[in-house]
Design a protein around this motif. Structure first.
Motif, mmCIF file in Angstrom:
data_model
loop_
_atom_site.group_PDB
_atom_site.id
_atom_site.type_symbol
_atom_site.label_atom_id
_atom_site.label_comp_id
_atom_site.label_asym_id
_atom_site.label_seq_id
_atom_site.Cartn_x
_atom_site.Cartn_y
_atom_site.Cartn_z
ATOM 1 N N ALA A 1 12.809 9.157 -1.294
ATOM 2 C CA ALA A 1 12.230 7.055 -1.895
ATOM 3 C C ALA A 1 11.302 6.860 -1.639
ATOM 4 O O ALA A 1 10.935 5.683 -0.758
ATOM 5 N N LEU A 2 9.701 7.779 -1.634
ATOM 6 C CA LEU A 2 8.500 7.459 -0.970
ATOM 7 C C LEU A 2 7.755 5.440 -1.719
ATOM 8 O O LEU A 2 8.718 5.628 -2.322
ATOM 9 N N ALA A 3 6.965 5.436 -1.094
ATOM 10 C CA ALA A 3 6.125 4.185 -2.129
ATOM 11 C C ALA A 3 6.255 4.363 -3.050
ATOM 12 O O ALA A 3 5.298 5.094 -2.801
ATOM 13 N N PHE A 4 6.023 3.152 -4.089
ATOM 14 C CA PHE A 4 5.095 3.083 -5.684
ATOM 15 C C PHE A 4 5.841 4.530 -5.991
ATOM 16 O O PHE A 4 7.115 4.844 -5.856
ATOM 17 N N ASP A 5 4.538 5.854 -6.894
ATOM 18 C CA ASP A 5 4.918 6.976 -7.505
ATOM 19 C C ASP A 5 5.098 7.477 -6.847
ATOM 20 O O ASP A 5 4.530 9.106 -7.978
ATOM 21 N N HIS A 6 5.201 7.977 -5.484
ATOM 22 C CA HIS A 6 4.528 8.963 -4.200
ATOM 23 C C HIS A 6 5.093 9.914 -4.452
ATOM 24 O O HIS A 6 4.985 11.267 -4.334
ATOM 25 N N GLY A 7 6.118 9.746 -4.564
ATOM 26 C CA GLY A 7 7.440 10.749 -5.445
ATOM 27 C C GLY A 7 6.921 11.600 -6.114
ATOM 28 O O GLY A 7 7.174 12.861 -5.683
ATOM 29 N N LEU A 8 7.184 11.188 -7.032
ATOM 30 C CA LEU A 8 6.017 12.407 -8.772
ATOM 31 C C LEU A 8 4.833 13.405 -7.670
ATOM 32 O O LEU A 8 5.350 13.771 -7.854
ATOM 33 N N PHE B 1 7.121 -2.823 -0.506
ATOM 34 C CA PHE B 1 7.529 -1.523 -0.155
ATOM 35 C C PHE B 1 7.113 -0.847 1.434
ATOM 36 O O PHE B 1 7.223 -0.419 2.193
ATOM 37 N N ALA B 2 7.362 -2.491 1.748
ATOM 38 C CA ALA B 2 7.392 -2.514 3.589
ATOM 39 C C ALA B 2 8.149 -1.596 4.491
ATOM 40 O O ALA B 2 9.486 -1.891 4.093
ATOM 41 N N GLY B 3 7.577 -0.885 5.260
ATOM 42 C CA GLY B 3 8.884 0.230 6.196
ATOM 43 C C GLY B 3 9.333 1.038 5.321
ATOM 44 O O GLY B 3 9.928 2.188 5.846
ATOM 45 N N SER B 4 8.228 2.008 4.060
ATOM 46 C CA SER B 4 9.080 2.352 3.574
ATOM 47 C C SER B 4 8.038 3.930 4.071
ATOM 48 O O SER B 4 6.757 3.330 4.572
ATOM 49 N N TRP B 5 8.426 4.919 3.301
ATOM 50 C CA TRP B 5 6.980 6.223 3.837
ATOM 51 C C TRP B 5 5.918 6.481 2.443
ATOM 52 O O TRP B 5 6.941 5.710 1.503
ATOM 53 N N ALA B 6 5.128 6.373 3.107
ATOM 54 C CA ALA B 6 4.257 6.381 1.617
ATOM 55 C C ALA B 6 2.564 7.828 1.997
ATOM 56 O O ALA B 6 2.940 7.880 3.316
ATOM 57 N N LEU B 7 2.195 7.784 1.139
ATOM 58 C CA LEU B 7 1.738 8.886 1.428
ATOM 59 C C LEU B 7 -0.469 8.021 1.672
ATOM 60 O O LEU B 7 -0.246 7.696 1.360
ATOM 61 N N PRO B 8 -0.492 9.058 2.519
ATOM 62 C CA PRO B 8 -2.211 8.597 3.312
ATOM 63 C C PRO B 8 -2.735 8.257 2.222
ATOM 64 O O PRO B 8 -3.022 9.206 1.257
ATOM 65 N N GLY B 9 -4.226 7.434 2.025
ATOM 66 C CA GLY B 9 -5.289 7.597 1.226
ATOM 67 C C GLY B 9 -5.537 6.134 1.288
ATOM 68 O O GLY B 9 -5.495 6.405 1.979
ATOM 69 N N GLY B 10 -6.467 6.628 0.282
ATOM 70 C CA GLY B 10 -7.208 4.606 -0.103
ATOM 71 C C GLY B 10 -8.387 5.113 -0.747
ATOM 72 O O GLY B 10 -7.967 5.179 -1.938
ATOM 73 N N PHE B 11 -9.042 3.755 -1.336
ATOM 74 C CA PHE B 11 -10.105 3.595 -2.330
ATOM 75 C C PHE B 11 -11.071 4.296 -2.439
ATOM 76 O O PHE B 11 -11.519 4.407 -1.360
ATOM 77 N N VAL B 12 -11.355 5.119 -3.335
ATOM 78 C CA VAL B 12 -12.775 5.223 -3.927
ATOM 79 C C VAL B 12 -14.120 4.803 -3.418
ATOM 80 O O VAL B 12 -13.951 3.416 -4.620
#
Lengths: 225, 225
Positions: A123-130, A35-46
Motif C-alpha cells: 500500500a505505497l503512496a500514489f502508484d508507487h506500488g506499481l 498519503f500522509a503516513g504512507s510509505w513512498a518512493l524517494p524522488g523529486g522533480f526533474v
DNA sequence: CCAAAAGTGTTCTCCATACACCCATGC
DNA sequence: GCATGGGTGTATGGAGAACACTTTTGG
C-alpha cells in the motif's frame, strides 16, 4: 508548441538492497497529505538541465549520500489523477545498491529514507506500488537469465550469499548443487583464495564478480525489456 | 511543488509493420525546422486528461485511422537538449500493427505518415533513432522467447509468412524444419483446414493465433523489459 | 560428539541444432 | 517435365532438474 499544458515531471527511485537474507526497498514515510503516513518512493522533480536518470541519481545521492550506484529507467507513470495535487508524471527508476554501504538512516531525521523489507512494503503512496512491482519483475527476469548479484552483494561474498539472494528474488525453490553448477558456469564469477572465518562450521570460499566479463551480459539485457 | 519548471510532454510511437518480407516503421517527413526534411516518429503532446499510452494511441489513430492496435511503453527520452526548441520529454511507445490494414497513405497529403523499411530508416530526427533501436531490441527479445507475430501478421497466415517475419526480426539464420517444430510446439498456434490457392507450387496450410492461449505469454513478458 | 553449513557427481529428460529428401502445383 | 516452394524425421550435444552423502569447524 509551448502553449500546451505541461505536467510536472518527477523522477522516483525503487532502490533495492539485500541484507543477506531478504530484499529491502528504500522508502520515505510521508509527513503531509496526500498519503500522509504512507510509505513512498524517494524522488523529486526533474530539472531542465538534467535527464530523468540523472535526476533519479541526484535524488538518491541526496537521500543516501551514495554515488556509485547503477540507476536505470523502469517505467513512466502517467495515469491521470495519480497525484491528487495535479498533473504530475513520474519516471520510475530501478537502483540496486549494497545495503551495507548505506545503513538505515539514523532514526532522528524523519525525512530520511528507511530500508523496508519488500514483503512489508504494501500500500505505497500514489502508484508507487506499481513501480515496485515492475522493479521486482525486472530483477526476477534478470536473475533467471543472466549473472545477477554484483550490484547487491558486497565485493566478496560466498556462494551461499549469492544463493540466498537468488532465493529472495526468485522464490524458494533452488537446489544447491544445481545452483552452484550454474553460477560457476558464469565466467564472470571468480573464486578467491580467501575463506570465511569465525563460523562454527566449515569455512566457505569467497567469490567476487569480474566486471569485465559481466559487461557482455549487461549489453545483452537491453533488448530484454 | 507547482513552481517547478515543467517540460512539455510528448508521446511518440514506433509503429512497426511487416509486408511479408520486411519490417517497416511508420514515419513522418518533417516540413519545418528543426530537422526539416528528416524522418521522425509520429506523435504529439500528452494532454492532462490522458496517460502517455492513451496519447500515443490517440496520435496513432489520428495518423492511421486504426484503432485496434497494441501500444506499450518503450522508454522515456529526457536528455536535455534533445529538442532544440525547448524542454520536451518524450515517452516513446511501441505499436505493432498489420500493415495490410493500413496502407501507405495516399501520396497527396504530405503530413501523412508513410511506411519506411526499417533498414532505410536512418538518421531520424531528434533522438528518435534511439527509440527505434529499443523497439527492435524489444521485439527481437520477444521473438526469441515467446510466441510472436500475432499483431503483425494477418488473421490467417502460412508458416512461411511467420518464418519470414522471424527472419526479418532476428536475422537470416533460421532452419525451416527446426523453426516449424518450434512454433508448432506453441499451443497458441492453431492450424486451419484452409490452404493457399493460385500458387504454382504446393499449397501451404493457413494458421492463426489463439489469443486465449497467447495471453499467458503476454503476462510472462512484463518482467522482461 | 554434535550441530550447522560447505562442498561435491551422476543420471535423466528435454530442447536446440544440424542436416537432405520427396511432394504438390502451375506453367 | 520442370521450377517453385511445402512439407517432413532423426541423431547428437548441452543444459537444467532430480537426487544424498561426506567434510569441516566451533562449541
Amino acid at each position: 508548441m509551448s502553449d500546451y499544458p505541461r505536467p510536472a515531471l518527477a523522477a522516483d527511485v525503487v532502490a533495492l538492497g539485500f541484507d543477506g537474507s531478504e530484499l529491502f526497498v528504500l522508502l520515505i514515510q510521508r509527513e503531509h497529505e496526500p498519503f500522509a503516513g504512507s510509505w513512498a518512493l524517494p524522488g523529486g522533480f526533474v530539472e531542465p538541465s538534467e535527464s530523468a536518470e540523472q535526476a533519479a541519481l541526484r535524488e538518491l545521492t541526496e537521500e543516501t549520500g551514495l554515488t556509485d550506484v547503477s540507476v536505470e529507467q523502469l517505467h513512466t507513470l502517467s495515469q491521470p489523477g495519480r497525484d491528487p495535487r495535479g498533473w504530475v508524471v513520474s519516471v520510475a527508476h530501478l537502483a540496486l545498491l549494497r545495503m551495507a554501504d548505506h545503513p538505515p538512516a539514523a532514526g532522528d531525521d524523519a525525512r530520511r529514507a528507511e530500508w523496508v523489507p519488500v514483503k512489508r512494503a504494501k500500500a505505497l503512496a500514489f502508484d508507487h506500488g506499481l513501480a515496485l512491482e515492475r522493479a521486482l519483475a525486472r530483477i526476477r527476469a534478470r536473475a533467471e537469465r543472466f549473472p545477477f548479484g554484483a550490484e547487491l552483494l558486497p565485493e566478496k561474498f560466498t556462494l551461499r550469499d549469492l544463493e540466498a539472494l537468488h532465493r529472495a528474488v526468485l522464490g524458494e525453490d533452488l537446489d544447491r548443487r544445481n545452483f552452484r553448477k550454474r553460477v560457476r558456469s558464469w565466467a564472470a564469477l571468480v573464486p578467491l583464495d580467501e575463506r570465511e572465518t569465525g563460523v562454527r562450521h566449515r569455512r566457505a570460499r569467497f567469490f567476487r564478480f569480474d566486471g569485465r566479463r559481466l559487461r557482455p551480459f549487461v549489453r545483452a539485457e537491453t533488448g530484454e525489456s
